[in-house]
Design a protein around this motif. Structure first.
Motif, PDB file in Angstrom:
ATOM      1  N   VAL A 133      47.681  58.292  42.641  1.00 49.17           N
ATOM      2  CA  VAL A 133      47.601  59.308  43.555  1.00 49.17           C
ATOM      3  C   VAL A 133      47.397  60.907  42.776  1.00 49.17           C
ATOM      4  N   SER A 134      48.097  61.136  41.420  1.00 40.57           N
ATOM      5  CA  SER A 134      47.782  62.390  40.993  1.00 40.57           C
ATOM      6  C   SER A 134      46.554  62.548  40.501  1.00 40.57           C
ATOM      7  N   ALA A 135      45.558  61.623  40.219  1.00 39.22           N
ATOM      8  CA  ALA A 135      44.215  61.827  40.155  1.00 39.22           C
ATOM      9  C   ALA A 135      43.174  61.113  41.019  1.00 39.22           C
ATOM     10  N   TRP A 136      43.644  60.092  41.833  1.00 40.15           N
ATOM     11  CA  TRP A 136      42.890  59.499  42.700  1.00 40.15           C
ATOM     12  C   TRP A 136      41.989  58.585  41.775  1.00 40.15           C
ATOM     13  N   GLU A 137      42.240  57.986  40.686  1.00 33.51           N
ATOM     14  CA  GLU A 137      41.509  57.083  40.016  1.00 33.51           C
ATOM     15  C   GLU A 137      41.961  55.607  40.188  1.00 33.51           C
ATOM     16  N   LEU A 138      41.265  54.588  40.115  1.00 34.75           N
ATOM     17  CA  LEU A 138      41.628  53.019  40.175  1.00 34.75           C
ATOM     18  C   LEU A 138      42.307  52.814  39.240  1.00 34.75           C
ATOM     19  N   LYS A 139      43.566  52.095  39.562  1.00 40.61           N
ATOM     20  CA  LYS A 139      44.656  51.767  38.561  1.00 40.61           C
ATOM     21  C   LYS A 139      44.563  50.179  38.378  1.00 40.61           C
ATOM     22  N   ALA A 140      44.450  49.470  39.412  1.00 42.14           N
ATOM     23  CA  ALA A 140      44.146  48.057  39.388  1.00 42.14           C
ATOM     24  C   ALA A 140      43.922  47.583  40.499  1.00 42.14           C
ATOM     25  N   MET A 141      43.138  46.250  40.621  1.00 48.86           N
ATOM     26  CA  MET A 141      42.505  45.664  41.473  1.00 48.86           C
ATOM     27  C   MET A 141      42.991  44.200  41.494  1.00 48.86           C
ATOM     28  N   PHE A 142      43.416  43.615  42.846  1.00 51.63           N
ATOM     29  CA  PHE A 142      43.794  42.293  43.056  1.00 51.63           C
ATOM     30  C   PHE A 142      42.968  41.606  43.774  1.00 51.63           C
ATOM     31  N   PRO A 143      42.284  40.500  43.412  1.00 51.50           N
ATOM     32  CA  PRO A 143      41.222  39.863  44.066  1.00 51.50           C
ATOM     33  C   PRO A 143      41.759  39.290  45.162  1.00 51.50           C
ATOM     34  N   GLY A 144      41.039  39.062  46.340  1.00 48.07           N
ATOM     35  CA  GLY A 144      41.241  38.646  47.677  1.00 48.07           C
ATOM     36  C   GLY A 144      40.775  37.248  48.010  1.00 48.07           C
ATOM     37  N   ARG A 145      40.445  36.945  49.117  1.00 51.08           N
ATOM     38  CA  ARG A 145      39.797  35.493  49.508  1.00 51.08           C
ATOM     39  C   ARG A 145      38.374  35.202  49.367  1.00 51.08           C
ATOM     40  N   LYS A 146      38.269  33.925  49.336  1.00 49.66           N
ATOM     41  CA  LYS A 146      36.721  33.599  49.213  1.00 49.66           C
ATOM     42  C   LYS A 146      36.186  33.901  50.699  1.00 49.66           C
ATOM     43  N   HIS A 147      35.089  34.164  50.909  1.00 51.95           N
ATOM     44  CA  HIS A 147      34.718  34.414  52.040  1.00 51.95           C
ATOM     45  C   HIS A 147      33.368  33.382  52.359  1.00 51.95           C
ATOM     46  N   ASN A 148      33.840  31.972  52.050  1.00 54.02           N
ATOM     47  CA  ASN A 148      32.902  31.047  52.269  1.00 54.02           C
ATOM     48  C   ASN A 148      33.015  30.508  53.569  1.00 54.02           C
ATOM     49  N   LEU A 149      32.155  29.691  54.073  1.00 53.84           N
ATOM     50  CA  LEU A 149      31.772  28.967  55.019  1.00 53.84           C
ATOM     51  C   LEU A 149      33.261  28.418  55.714  1.00 53.84           C
ATOM     52  N   GLU A 150      33.899  27.826  54.993  1.00 53.77           N
ATOM     53  CA  GLU A 150      35.042  27.168  55.509  1.00 53.77           C
ATOM     54  C   GLU A 150      36.001  28.130  55.797  1.00 53.77           C
ATOM     55  N   THR A 151      36.193  29.233  55.071  1.00 49.55           N
ATOM     56  CA  THR A 151      37.140  30.384  55.530  1.00 49.55           C
ATOM     57  C   THR A 151      36.720  30.843  57.061  1.00 49.55           C
ATOM     58  N   LYS A 152      35.306  31.074  57.011  1.00 51.36           N
ATOM     59  CA  LYS A 152      35.047  31.613  58.085  1.00 51.36           C
ATOM     60  C   LYS A 152      35.266  30.866  59.242  1.00 51.36           C
TER      61      LYS A 152
END
Length: 463
Positions: A133-152
């Motif tokens: 928040v102090s600089a609004w720089e990206l600190k980390a990223m946690f991957p999400g879900r596969k958006h494949n046909l089965e999930t859809k």
């Protein structure tokens, strides 16, 4: 706590229910109405700043816009155009940052409890990003879900709430994110690394079969995955649900399964009560149940299936943890949050929204009867304390000021501030629209508006 006063859009879509939110007419010019302009207000509310590039809610019931204050009260985050998040200085109205997703935009946002970190959730794959928040720089990223046909196919046509919270633990050291169809990741915020995974494990539970039936057999009930999770207020536990007939409660520090709750209907919403001793679950067809967190045993049924046309109902938990308010199609009821016993039915509430005062003594309901703007109820007696007169159009949203002295109502002609004790109109802000939120000191009101513009309003102290 994120407010649970809207229906899950997927259920509304599947059941053919469409509605217009209080902020849906952002681009319509309001008709002339005999209301007081803000220059003639009894409370001299001043416009502090206009916030451009704001994006309000869509026309479907259940899609939220975002207003979120930083814990120190210096910043406000709002939903921006093109599914961005804009961060503004609450005192000056200056733009501090614009947060974007890799693709598909953002659907979730929260400040951490200490305000040093902010989290966003991507709309498409539910990946979570942490921002300094102090600089609004990206600190980390946690991957999400596969958006494949089965999930859809399993997820179906789920138009989720426009902006929901990202779940931080109460101490701010961990954050929850979705991984795959059943996995919830618990990640360490300071280190920016995944700590453990919670496997809800639906084992399909008939989703594939039901998907095929829904595709080829008209009238078939469509079930879908809807992974949700959240911390208890003391940070000890995490719940998971996923559109199946189970709710699972996990130890937050170890990831050990504490208890698995087995229900006879599919679950699409859940919340811990504020004291953390109960889990409230909501079924697609309207049933709501209260479960003991320690044992996983059913405490009581509230708003049972079949009451009010088998539709998922909205609810609100009182800040003191004593009561649950359920409301739908004009039927509002108060339940004991410990026992699940019915305390009172609020006759004539006719509400589309309900909210508790901060001390839990009062419940305000927005009126849909075109006779009143809102009503304030004594939760102990179930009787009306204050009736707010109608101006211009029915109200679709209500909110108390932090000290409970004022009530805000909104409709498509503006935002009105009322004296909560007398029902006297204090101010009408004709430019403002839903959503609205007070700063923690009650001196600033943030509102949506038309033409992609939001507003900061200064409220002077009252004698």
């Amino acid at each position: 706590m994120f407010r649970n006063t809207v229906l899950l859009c997927a259920c509304a879509l599947l059941l053919g229910i469409y509605s217009v939110t209080a902020g849906s007419a952002q681009n319509k010019q309001p008709p002339a109405a005999s209301v007081t302009s803000h220059q003639q207000n009894k409370v001299n509310v001043q416009l502090k700043a206009k916030l451009p590039n704001y994006k309000g809610p869509s026309r479907f019931l259940g899609r939220h816009a975002l207003i979120s204050f930083s814990p120190d009260g210096q910043l406000v985050a709002m939903s921006g155009t093109n599914r961005t998040i804009t961060i503004w200085d609450l005192k000056t109205g200056a733009l501090k940052a614009t947060l974007k997703a890799a693709n598909g935009g953002i659907s979730g946002f929260s400040f951490s409890p200490d305000g040093h970190v902010a989290a966003t959730r991507d709309y498409l794959d539910k990946s979570v990003r942490l921002w300094d928040v102090s600089a609004w720089e990206l600190k980390a990223m946690f991957p999400g879900r596969k958006h494949n046909l089965e999930t859809k196919l399993k997820a179906g046509l789920t138009f989720e709430e426009e902006f929901g919270p990202v779940s931080f633990s109460p101490d701010g050291r961990t954050v929850l994110s979705e991984r795959e169809d059943d996995l919830v990741a618990v990640s360490n915020v300071p280190a920016g690394t995944e700590q453990l995974q919670l496997n809800h494990d639906t084992n399909d539970h008939g989703f594939a079969k039901e998907t095929l039936k829904a595709l080829f057999l008209p009238g078939s009930t469509r079930h879908f995955l809807a992974l949700q999770s959240g911390f208890s207020n003391d940070g000890r536990f995490v719940f998971t649900i996923n559109g199946d007939k189970f709710a699972k409660i996990w130890e937050a520090d170890t990831g050990k399964l504490k208890t698995s709750i087995s229900n006879n209907e599919r679950l699409y919403r859940a919340s811990f009560t504020p004291d953390g001793t109960r889990l409230l679950t909501v079924e697609q067809q309207g049933g709501m149940k209260l479960w003991d967190v320690e044992t996983g045993q059913l405490v009581n049924e509230i708003a049972r299936k079949g009451f009010l046309e088998d539709l998922m109902k909205s609810y609100e938990l009182s800040p003191d943890g004593k009561l649950i308010a359920t409301f739908h199609l004009g039927d509002t009821r108060l339940w004991d949050a410990k026992t699940g016993a019915l305390k009172s039915k609020l006759e004539g509430s006719e509400t589309t929204d309900a909210t508790f005062s901060a001390d839990g003594r009062w419940l305000a309901t927005a009126s849909r009867d075109k006779k009143t703007a809102a009503k304030i109820w004594d939760v102990t007696t179930g009787e009306v304390k204050t009736t707010i007169p109608l101006i211009a159009d029915r109200s679709l949203f209500v909110k108390f000021s932090p000290d409970g002295s004022m009530l805000v109502t909104t409709n498509d002609q503006g935002v009105a501030l009322w004296d909560a004790a007398s029902g006297e109109l204090l101010a009408n802000l004709s430019e403002a629209r839903y959503p609205v939120a007070f700063s923690s000191d009650g001196r600033t009101l943030v509102s949506g508006g038309r033409n992609n513009t939001a507003f900061l309003w200064e409220i002077p102290p009252r004698p």
